[in-house]
Design a protein around this motif. Structure first.
Motif, PDB file in Angstrom:
ATOM      1  N   ARG A 134     -11.417  53.413  15.867  1.00  0.00           N
ATOM      2  CA  ARG A 134     -11.714  54.837  15.690  1.00  0.00           C
ATOM      3  C   ARG A 134     -10.552  55.524  14.982  1.00  0.00           C
ATOM      4  O   ARG A 134      -9.387  55.194  15.204  1.00  0.00           O
ATOM      5  CB  ARG A 134     -11.944  55.523  17.039  1.00  0.00           C
ATOM      6  CG  ARG A 134     -13.218  55.131  17.691  1.00  0.00           C
ATOM      7  CD  ARG A 134     -14.354  55.978  17.185  1.00  0.00           C
ATOM      8  NE  ARG A 134     -15.597  55.526  17.793  1.00  0.00           N
ATOM      9  CZ  ARG A 134     -16.708  55.368  17.119  1.00  0.00           C
ATOM     10  NH1 ARG A 134     -16.745  55.620  15.832  1.00  0.00           N
ATOM     11  NH2 ARG A 134     -17.802  54.959  17.708  1.00  0.00           N
TER      12      ARG A 134
ATOM     13  N   GLU B  54      -6.913  61.687  15.170  1.00  0.00           N
ATOM     14  CA  GLU B  54      -7.162  63.088  14.811  1.00  0.00           C
ATOM     15  C   GLU B  54      -6.596  63.394  13.427  1.00  0.00           C
ATOM     16  O   GLU B  54      -7.196  64.121  12.642  1.00  0.00           O
ATOM     17  CB  GLU B  54      -6.579  64.025  15.867  1.00  0.00           C
ATOM     18  CG  GLU B  54      -7.302  63.962  17.200  1.00  0.00           C
ATOM     19  CD  GLU B  54      -8.795  64.283  17.100  1.00  0.00           C
ATOM     20  OE1 GLU B  54      -9.171  65.242  16.394  1.00  0.00           O
ATOM     21  OE2 GLU B  54      -9.595  63.554  17.729  1.00  0.00           O
TER      22      GLU B  54
ATOM     23  N   LYS C 208      -8.950  61.909  10.950  1.00  0.00           N
ATOM     24  CA  LYS C 208     -10.166  62.725  10.874  1.00  0.00           C
ATOM     25  C   LYS C 208      -9.926  63.962  10.010  1.00  0.00           C
ATOM     26  O   LYS C 208     -10.809  64.404   9.279  1.00  0.00           O
ATOM     27  CB  LYS C 208     -10.613  63.160  12.268  1.00  0.00           C
ATOM     28  CG  LYS C 208     -11.203  62.058  13.098  1.00  0.00           C
ATOM     29  CD  LYS C 208     -11.597  62.607  14.459  1.00  0.00           C
ATOM     30  CE  LYS C 208     -11.925  61.496  15.430  1.00  0.00           C
ATOM     31  NZ  LYS C 208     -12.262  62.016  16.764  1.00  0.00           N
TER      32      LYS C 208
ATOM     33  N   LYS D 245     -18.739  62.783  12.950  1.00  0.00           N
ATOM     34  CA  LYS D 245     -18.398  62.925  14.367  1.00  0.00           C
ATOM     35  C   LYS D 245     -17.496  61.822  14.903  1.00  0.00           C
ATOM     36  O   LYS D 245     -16.526  62.095  15.577  1.00  0.00           O
ATOM     37  CB  LYS D 245     -19.675  63.013  15.202  1.00  0.00           C
ATOM     38  CG  LYS D 245     -20.423  64.289  14.960  1.00  0.00           C
ATOM     39  CD  LYS D 245     -21.629  64.390  15.828  1.00  0.00           C
ATOM     40  CE  LYS D 245     -22.369  65.685  15.503  1.00  0.00           C
ATOM     41  NZ  LYS D 245     -23.513  65.897  16.329  1.00  0.00           N
ATOM     42  N   LYS D 246     -17.815  60.581  14.656  1.00  0.00           N
ATOM     43  CA  LYS D 246     -17.027  59.467  15.208  1.00  0.00           C
ATOM     44  C   LYS D 246     -16.635  58.479  14.102  1.00  0.00           C
ATOM     45  O   LYS D 246     -17.091  57.342  14.072  1.00  0.00           O
ATOM     46  CB  LYS D 246     -17.832  58.740  16.286  1.00  0.00           C
ATOM     47  CG  LYS D 246     -18.148  59.597  17.490  1.00  0.00           C
ATOM     48  CD  LYS D 246     -18.929  58.813  18.521  1.00  0.00           C
ATOM     49  CE  LYS D 246     -19.241  59.679  19.719  1.00  0.00           C
ATOM     50  NZ  LYS D 246     -20.022  58.950  20.717  1.00  0.00           N
TER      51      LYS D 246
ATOM     52  N   THR E 152     -14.595  55.799  11.828  1.00  0.00           N
ATOM     53  CA  THR E 152     -13.644  54.702  11.979  1.00  0.00           C
ATOM     54  C   THR E 152     -12.696  54.751  10.783  1.00  0.00           C
ATOM     55  O   THR E 152     -12.882  55.550   9.859  1.00  0.00           O
ATOM     56  CB  THR E 152     -14.357  53.334  11.994  1.00  0.00           C
ATOM     57  OG1 THR E 152     -14.985  53.138  10.712  1.00  0.00           O
ATOM     58  CG2 THR E 152     -15.380  53.246  13.112  1.00  0.00           C
TER      59      THR E 152
ATOM     60  N   THR F 276     -14.596  54.190   7.713  1.00  0.00           N
ATOM     61  CA  THR F 276     -15.247  55.396   7.217  1.00  0.00           C
ATOM     62  C   THR F 276     -14.316  56.152   6.277  1.00  0.00           C
ATOM     63  O   THR F 276     -14.731  56.615   5.212  1.00  0.00           O
ATOM     64  CB  THR F 276     -15.640  56.321   8.393  1.00  0.00           C
ATOM     65  OG1 THR F 276     -16.402  55.591   9.343  1.00  0.00           O
ATOM     66  CG2 THR F 276     -16.426  57.521   7.909  1.00  0.00           C
TER      67      THR F 276
END
Length: 87
Positions: free
Chosen positions: A18, A21, A24, A35-36, A38, A41
């Motif tokens: 994951r 922060e 993200k 939303k979630k 990795t 991603t």
């Protein structure tokens, strides 16, 4: 010395984690709200953004995954594909 398979295993493990922060926030700065996510991603989003800006090496990289049979859902429909479907 680690083999190529060991490297691939470790890379896959690292990318499947994951996103932090901070990572993200990078996605958000690129214009994505996921939303979630990795780490994979984040990597995919970065390659996509470069491709969308016209970077040919990024476009080729994305297309190479597509040609290798990666599952992208409906994928990208090229104009040539549309004309073939309507004939």
């Amino acid at each position: 010395m680690e083999s190529k398979k060991d490297f691939e295993k470790e890379l896959k493990n690292l990318l499947s984690k994951r996103a932090s922060e901070e990572e993200k926030a990078l996605l958000y700065e690129m214009g994505f709200e996921i939303k979630k996510p990795t780490r994979l991603t984040i990597l995919a989003a970065a390659v996509y953004k470069k491709a969308a800006s016209g970077d040919l090496s990024s476009i080729k990289e994305i297309l190479s995954f597509y040609k290798e049979g990666a599952d992208f859902g409906t994928g990208v429909i090229l104009l040539d594909d549309i004309s073939k479907k309507t004939q």
